[in-house]
Design a protein around this motif. Structure first.
Motif, PDB file in Angstrom:
ATOM      1  N   HIS A 145       0.599  -1.111  -0.170  1.00 23.80           N
ATOM      2  CA  HIS A 145       0.184   0.008   0.042  1.00 23.80           C
ATOM      3  C   HIS A 145       0.889   1.369  -0.112  1.00 23.80           C
ATOM      4  N   GLN A 175      -0.087   3.938   2.664  1.00 22.36           N
ATOM      5  CA  GLN A 175       0.341   3.817   3.866  1.00 22.36           C
ATOM      6  C   GLN A 175       1.941   3.743   4.469  1.00 22.36           C
ATOM      7  N   TRP A 187      -7.383  -1.498  13.288  1.00 26.20           N
ATOM      8  CA  TRP A 187      -6.597  -0.808  12.642  1.00 26.20           C
ATOM      9  C   TRP A 187      -6.946  -0.210  11.382  1.00 26.20           C
ATOM     10  N   LEU A 188      -7.705  -0.787  10.555  1.00 28.53           N
ATOM     11  CA  LEU A 188      -7.950   0.055   9.610  1.00 28.53           C
ATOM     12  C   LEU A 188      -8.895   1.174   9.843  1.00 28.53           C
ATOM     13  N   THR A 233      -5.851   3.472   9.234  1.00 25.86           N
ATOM     14  CA  THR A 233      -5.692   3.567   7.932  1.00 25.86           C
ATOM     15  C   THR A 233      -6.512   4.368   6.991  1.00 25.86           C
ATOM     16  N   GLU A 293      -5.506   7.518   4.597  1.00 31.05           N
ATOM     17  CA  GLU A 293      -5.809   7.394   3.269  1.00 31.05           C
ATOM     18  C   GLU A 293      -6.667   8.306   2.691  1.00 31.05           C
ATOM     19  N   ARG A 349     -11.287  -3.136  -2.544  1.00 28.25           N
ATOM     20  CA  ARG A 349     -10.317  -3.037  -1.401  1.00 28.25           C
ATOM     21  C   ARG A 349     -10.204  -4.595  -0.758  1.00 28.25           C
ATOM     22  N   HIS A 390      -7.838  -8.261  -0.993  1.00 29.05           N
ATOM     23  CA  HIS A 390      -7.464  -9.073   0.056  1.00 29.05           C
ATOM     24  C   HIS A 390      -8.357 -10.397   0.085  1.00 29.05           C
ATOM     25  N   HIS A 407      -2.753 -12.481   1.451  1.00 26.95           N
ATOM     26  CA  HIS A 407      -2.871 -13.159   2.686  1.00 26.95           C
ATOM     27  C   HIS A 407      -3.449 -14.354   2.406  1.00 26.95           C
ATOM     28  N   LEU A 423      -0.026  -7.778  12.754  1.00 20.89           N
ATOM     29  CA  LEU A 423      -1.347  -7.603  12.967  1.00 20.89           C
ATOM     30  C   LEU A 423      -2.039  -8.656  13.715  1.00 20.89           C
ATOM     31  N   ASP A 437       3.158  -5.797   2.248  1.00 16.82           N
ATOM     32  CA  ASP A 437       1.782  -5.176   2.812  1.00 16.82           C
ATOM     33  C   ASP A 437       2.047  -4.091   3.558  1.00 16.82           C
TER      34      ASP A 437
END
Ligand code: GUN
Ligand code: FE
Length: 449
Positions: A85, A88, A103-104, A108, A112, A214, A241, A280, A309, A331
């Motif tokens: 990303h 990021q 976390w997102l 994030t 973003e 996404r 993902h 992932h 994570l 990542d």
């Protein structure tokens, strides 16, 4: 043996040790080899060093133009980051204290959202392209943000620095946490079409658009379907993902009750193709891996992120045994390091952790992981016709590695075999050991002027 002269024009010739992977061998060491690159950046010939006189005659270059590698130097293929990303990168190395979904929402999405600001985008995107290139990433598959103009800027910057890149404008029409960081379905499709059109119009030789939902939880079924159509109609790559955490898998089950599995969601929306790379896959079932195998879709293994994570461990050995294509990804910023050398190390560490848990687990070798970082990545991105190893006709994407770099991180005690030099580089090396980086025959590191 033909002594006829070739008509192609040779731009560089290198003599020394080359290490790379092939379909049949995780590591091939080519001792005292002569490799020629033509003016289009393609590998024109690979021959024996001792054949130099004949090759000079055949390809029309002079012995004095041959670049001789020094002791403790070798060439290896450039590394392929199959999942990063770019947006990021500004907070890479921080914010690793929450599980994925929190976390997102917490770190994030608010960051973003800032990429509406093109000056901020220019700053971060320039730094991420420079940092990854100088750490040996010759090919990267980037996620940008939902902002079309900033995503186009990332393409422009990758092109200017000479990195081979897939660039994805992120698509998402669901976001309950940060309400202003999402699109309407119409916006997402219109802007995706504009992104693809404008990026292709620039005719950058090494930069291509990639359709980028996404992940299923941030996309409506209608958006997923339309993105599948756009990819199909334009023969484009797809990235997203899948099955990163158990909580996310559960969420997808609830959001898509008609689908049999997470993989089935993407399959139903025509998003699993032989140009798809899914990051992932830690919690995929063997039945889902079968769908990957059948469609030719691949997995981007991102072990730093999976550990950072606390998402899970991907059993790479099982994925490979099931003949699913797999490459490595950093990542960033779920993974804290932008370096593919770190991805190599974390892949080995994860494999060893699985062996600690189950002594029957067949640990990956460093040679196998080297292949995943190079040829495996190019296959995962369906780019192995052009890059991934040293074969005549492929583009010359390469790292000139010097294990004995002054003030470098590696100590050498005696003359070492190439196998030892490579293993030390993978485990102990860093960008100080990467003397030069070539992409499609162009020297892109050290940076010009
Ligand atoms: N899943 C959906 N978005 C993201 C992201 O930005 N990073 C990671 N690691 N997983 C995701
Ligand atoms: Fe990711």
């Amino acid at each position: 043996m033909s002594s006829s002269r070739s008509t192609m024009v040779i731009a560089h010739v290198f003599r020394g040790t080359f290490v790379h992977s092939t379909q049949s061998s995780a590591l091939d060491v080519l001792d005292d080899t002569l490799l020629g690159v033509d003016t289009l950046g393609k590998i024109a010939f690979i021959g024996r060093g001792t054949d130099v006189d004949r090759l000079c005659e055949k390809y029309g270059f002079h012995v004095r133009d041959v670049t001789q590698l020094r002791q403790h130097e070798f060439f290896m293929p450039g590394m392929v980051d199959t999942h990063i990303h770019a947006s990021q990168y500004s907070y890479a190395g921080t914010a690793l204290d929450l599980p994925l979904l929190q976390w997102l929402n917490t770190y994030t999405f608010p960051v973003e959202a800032r990429y509406k600001d093109l000056e901020f985008a220019r700053k971060v995107y320039t730094q991420v392209v420079r940092r990854t290139l100088r750490n040996g990433t010759t090919t990267a598959s980037y996620f940008a943000t939902i902002h079309t103009d900033a995503s186009l800027l990332l393409g422009q910057i990758a092109n200017e620095f000479g990195q081979r890149a897939l660039v994805g404008k992120v698509c998402m029409d669901r976001n309950d946490a940060v309400k202003h960081y999402k699109e309407t379905p119409e916006e997402s499709l219109d802007e995706t079409n504009r992104f693809i059109r404008e990026l292709l119009e620039n005719k950058y030789p090494l930069v291509m658009p990639v359709v980028t939902p996404r992940f299923a939880p941030s996309c409506s079924p209608a958006l997923l379907s339309h993105l599948g159509e756009i990819a199909q109609n334009n023969h484009l790559h797809i990235q997203s993902h899948i099955s990163e955490t158990k909580e996310e898998v559960q969420m997808v089950k609830e959001l898509f009750p008609d689908s049999e599995s997470y993989t089935d969601v993407y399959l139903k929306h025509n998003l699993l193709t032989d140009k798809t790379v899914m990051a992932h896959g830690c919690h995929l079932s063997d039945e889902e891996l079968k769908l990957f195998r059948e469609t030719g879709a691949s997995i981007a293994h991102c072990p730093n992120s999976n550990i950072s994570l606390c998402s899970g461990f991907l059993d790479v050995r099982n994925v490979l045994n099931r003949k699913v294509k797999l490459g490595l990804g950093t990542d960033v910023a779920g993974g804290y390091s932008p370096s593919m050398l770190d991805a190599v190390r974390k892949t080995l560490d994860t494999s060893k952790a699985l062996t600690i848990k189950d002594s029957e687990h067949q640990t990956l070798s460093f040679q196998e992981v080297f292949r995943l970082a190079t040829l495996g990545g190019s296959q995962a991105l369906s780019m192995d016709e052009h890059t991934g190893n040293f074969e005549v006709g492929k583009d010359f994407d390469a790292l000139r590695v010097n294990l004995a770099a002054e003030e470098g991180p590696v100590d050498i005690f005696q003359r070492e075999e190439p196998l030892v030099l490579l293993e030390k580089f993978l485990n102990l090396g860093d960008d100080r050991n990467i003397a030069e980086v070539y992409v499609a025959g162009r020297r892109v590191v050290p940076f010009p002027g």
